[in-house]
Write an enzyme that holds these catalytic residues in place. Structure first.
Site, short mmCIF file in Angstrom:
data_model
loop_
_atom_site.label_atom_id
_atom_site.label_comp_id
_atom_site.label_asym_id
_atom_site.label_seq_id
_atom_site.Cartn_x
_atom_site.Cartn_y
_atom_site.Cartn_z
N SER A 152 0.85 -1.19 0.00
CA SER A 152 0.00 0.00 0.00
C SER A 152 0.88 1.24 0.00
O SER A 152 2.01 1.21 0.51
CB SER A 152 -0.90 0.01 1.24
OG SER A 152 -1.52 1.26 1.41
N TYR A 191 -1.16 -1.38 10.33
CA TYR A 191 -1.25 -1.39 8.87
C TYR A 191 -0.02 -0.75 8.24
O TYR A 191 0.56 -1.28 7.29
CB TYR A 191 -2.52 -0.65 8.43
CG TYR A 191 -2.85 -0.81 6.97
CD1 TYR A 191 -3.29 -2.03 6.47
CD2 TYR A 191 -2.75 0.27 6.09
CE1 TYR A 191 -3.61 -2.18 5.13
CE2 TYR A 191 -3.08 0.13 4.76
CZ TYR A 191 -3.50 -1.09 4.28
OH TYR A 191 -3.81 -1.23 2.94
#
Length: 261
Positions: free
Chosen positions: A154, A166
């Site tokens: 990401s 994350y």
């Protein structure tokens, strides 16, 4: 006329039941590959952005609509035994592995205080440990095939604001990609990473309209990403056209990362 640039190859895609993983699986099938769809369940997810009318599992669509061999293997990528079973079933069915796409991932909102230790361990177990485990057990076969590994991370790997777990997991994926590239380059195995920006998938269901509008503002192109945008790059990276692309982190983000200096 569909491309057949991956004809005869066996491609393993984790997190293949919905969203980006589902479209990556379809893209490789369109290119002539046999596809192994790995996820905890083969039930397709639905959401306000994507796959809202989907009723058939990914592997069923590949067999019926793309007329390509496909196999579903129930897999928990955070569990070494489950990943070893995935590799074993793939090799038993298709004889080897040419391409591994590490796409399985989770997302939890929260800062350092609201993120529980359990959530931290669960997210890293899937997003980072899962990438390592799948690569570890598939590499002997990918080396034999002189194949490809593609990790899906990401843009949040290099910026904060999405929660510590994350951000850390995706940064780990990017750097794991580089380390595997160093390890496997001499074996003619290409290892690369794709870092998407905002892509319209069921995992985005948690977001409210204000958050979505912020993503629209951050994305420089006049639209948000679609799973096909990532799938097309994955198919390219595993092709002969990308044979000299190695150890790279490719942004598929509509210009999101261009905001950073």
């Amino acid at each position: 006329m569909p491309s057949q640039r991956h004809e005869g190859r066996t491609v393993v895609v984790t997190g293949a039941s919905s969203g980006i993983g589902r479209r990556i699986a379809f893209r490789f099938a369109e290119d002539g590959a046999s596809v192994v769809c790995a996820s905890r369940s083969n039930e397709p997810h639905s959401g306000k952005y994507y796959d809202s009318d989907v009723t058939k599992p990914t592997e069923v669509v590949i067999r019926e609509e793309y007329d390509q061999p496909a196999l579903f293997v129930s897999t928990d990528v955070s569990d070494p035994e489950s990943v070893q079973n995935l590799v074993s079933e793939t090799v038993d069915e298709f004889g080897g592995i040419d391409v591994l796409v590490n796409n399985a991932g989770l997302f939890f909102e929260g800062d350092s205080q609201s993120t529980s230790v359990e959530d931290w361990e669960t997210l890293l177990g899937v997003d980072l440990d899962g990438t390592f485990l799948c690569a570890k057990y598939a590499i002997p076969y990918i080396k034999e095939a002189e194949g490809d590994i593609i990790n899906i991370a990401s843009v949040n790997a290099t910026e904060g604001g999405t929660g510590p777990a994350y951000a850390a997991a995706n940064a780990g994926q990017v750097n794991l990609t580089r380390d595997l590239a160093v390890e496997l380059g001499e074996h003619n195995v290409n290892v690369n990473c794709i870092s998407p920006g905002y892509v319209k998938t069921p995992i985005q269901d948690y977001q409210d309209e204000e958050s979505i509008e912020m993503s629209r503002e951050q994305t420089l192109l006049p639209r948000l990403g679609e799973p096909e945008d990532v799938a097309n790059v994955a198919a390219f990276l595993a092709s002969d056209e990308a044979s000299f692309v190695h150890g790279a982190d490719i942004y598929v983000d509509g210009g999101w990362a261009a905001h950073r200096v």
